[in-house]
Design a protein around this motif. Structure first.
Motif, short mmCIF file in Angstrom:
data_model
loop_
_atom_site.label_atom_id
_atom_site.label_comp_id
_atom_site.label_asym_id
_atom_site.label_seq_id
_atom_site.Cartn_x
_atom_site.Cartn_y
_atom_site.Cartn_z
N GLU A 1 0.81 -1.22 0.00
CA GLU A 1 0.00 0.00 0.00
C GLU A 1 0.85 1.28 0.00
O GLU A 1 0.38 2.36 -0.34
N ALA B 1 -4.35 11.70 -1.61
CA ALA B 1 -5.29 10.57 -1.72
C ALA B 1 -4.79 9.39 -0.89
O ALA B 1 -5.59 8.71 -0.22
N ARG C 1 -5.51 9.96 2.77
CA ARG C 1 -6.92 9.82 3.14
C ARG C 1 -7.29 8.36 3.38
O ARG C 1 -8.21 8.05 4.13
N ASN C 2 -6.55 7.45 2.73
CA ASN C 2 -6.87 6.03 2.83
C ASN C 2 -6.11 5.29 3.93
O ASN C 2 -6.54 4.23 4.37
N TYR C 3 -4.98 5.85 4.34
CA TYR C 3 -4.15 5.15 5.34
C TYR C 3 -3.67 6.13 6.41
O TYR C 3 -3.32 7.28 6.10
#
Length: 360
Positions: free
Chosen positions: A234, A252, A255-257
């Motif tokens: 990731e 981005a 925001r996900n991790y």
């Protein structure tokens, strides 16, 4: 009224290389072409652009041509530096040419040659590109090739000219090349980060399809495995290029991790700059929370806060090595055409403010 050589070449309808040969009284083009271009230059009132124009004042075009021929005989000639542009995305964001050219010019002069720059774009007709090279009349060529596609290499190999690729090579082709030791650059970055206590180190790629970038990614994976450190999928991602796209890509990712690595290695300094901006926009401290390391030492590294830790390409040496290899090829010394040479230029670590010890 003064005019740039590029504009004059366009007005006359010849390549910049041809115009340069005429203005500098150099061989490499037909007498018919020389006379035609000279006549147009004089008729348009740009005679002052000829080399030694003051000495030639009052003399005829024939005198200028005769003087040019004598001058060409006295010198060994030119080495061509061909800058090949495809999309231009990478080239437009590469402020290396002055130092690369300085290194090549200095080395060329050591051997008694001068340097001629030739610009070629992918969208040109193939025969036009080859014509630009042929008309320049250089003794040999260095082709700056990060964006040179493989389908154009065979056309170059089909021409009876000696050349060396710079910043790219083709393993299946019989070509000499000077490239960057990307594995060594990645190694010294990771060695530095591990020495600062980092064990979770991510990689932010540009997404640009260049050989050097691919080598850096591959080297990162191999060396991380060798060091016994995890490659977290990731955080081994392409975020975009140049800096604005990199900012969006890293934002981005953030925001996900949340559980980020303590450090990121990047494809190049533009990606590093974008990563730093994105991290700080989201409230992270660099290097307090996350260290970021660039690659290549572009001017941006010194103009941002924090200054970017990176590895530096010895740019003057980079260009100089290409000239040295080409001259050896011209002299067929110490090897002949049956043996190819690939020279790799190493990096040096430049410690600045964007990398520091692990704090969490």
């Amino acid at each position: 009224m003064a005019i740039k050589a590029k504009e004059l070449a366009k007005k006359i309808g010849v390549s910049e290389a041809t115009l340069s040969l005429v203005l500098n009284h150099k061989e490499g083009i037909s007498q018919k072409t020389r006379e035609k271009v000279t006549e147009q230059i004089m008729r348009m009132g740009y005679g002052y652009m000829f080399k030694n124009a003051a000495k030639m004042q009052g003399k005829s075009d024939k005198n200028i041509l005769e003087a040019g021929t004598a001058s060409a005989i006295e010198e060994k000639g030119y080495i061509g530096f061909v800058i090949y542009t495809d999309t231009g995305l990478f080239m437009e964001n590469t402020p290396f040419f002055p130092l690369i050219i300085d290194g090549m010019d200095a080395m060329a002069r050591n051997y008694g040659y001068r340097l001629l720059v030739i610009n070629i774009k992918r969208e040109m007709e193939l025969q036009t590109k080859l014509g630009y090279i042929r008309e320049s009349g250089c003794s040999g060529y260095i082709i700056y090739a990060p964006e040179l596609p493989e389908d154009e290499v065979d056309a170059l190999l089909g021409m009876p000219i000696p050349f060396v690729l710079l910043d790219k090579y083709f393993p299946g082709k019989n070509i000499d090349a000077v490239t960057l030791n990307n594995e060594q650059g990645i190694f010294i970055i990771l060695q530095m980060l591990v020495g600062l206590g980092h064990k979770r180190i991510g990689y932010l790629g540009s997404g640009v399809d260049l050989q050097s970038f691919a080598e850096r990614k591959d080297s990162y994976q191999r060396i991380m495995n060798r060091l016994g450190l995890p490659v977290e999928k990731e955080f081994f991602v392409d975020v975009g290029y140049p800096e604005p796209e990199a900012v969006n890509g890293v934002e981005a990712l953030l925001r996900n991790y949340e559980n980020l690595p303590t450090a990121f290695v990047t494809d190049n300094d533009c990606v590093a700059y974008g990563a730093i901006k994105a991290l700080m926009n989201e409230g992270y401290s660099v290097p307090g929370d996350v260290s970021v390391v660039g690659f290549s030492d572009r001017p941006v590294c010194m103009y941002v806060v924090p200054n970017i830790t990176t590895v530096r390409i010895p740019r003057a040496r980079f260009g100089g090595e290409a000239v040295d290899l080409l001259i050896r090829k011209l002299l067929k010394n110490p090897y002949n055409d049956e043996c190819n040479i690939k020279t790799e230029v190493s990096f040096e670590l430049v410690m600045r403010d964007s990398a520091g010890p692990v704090s969490r």
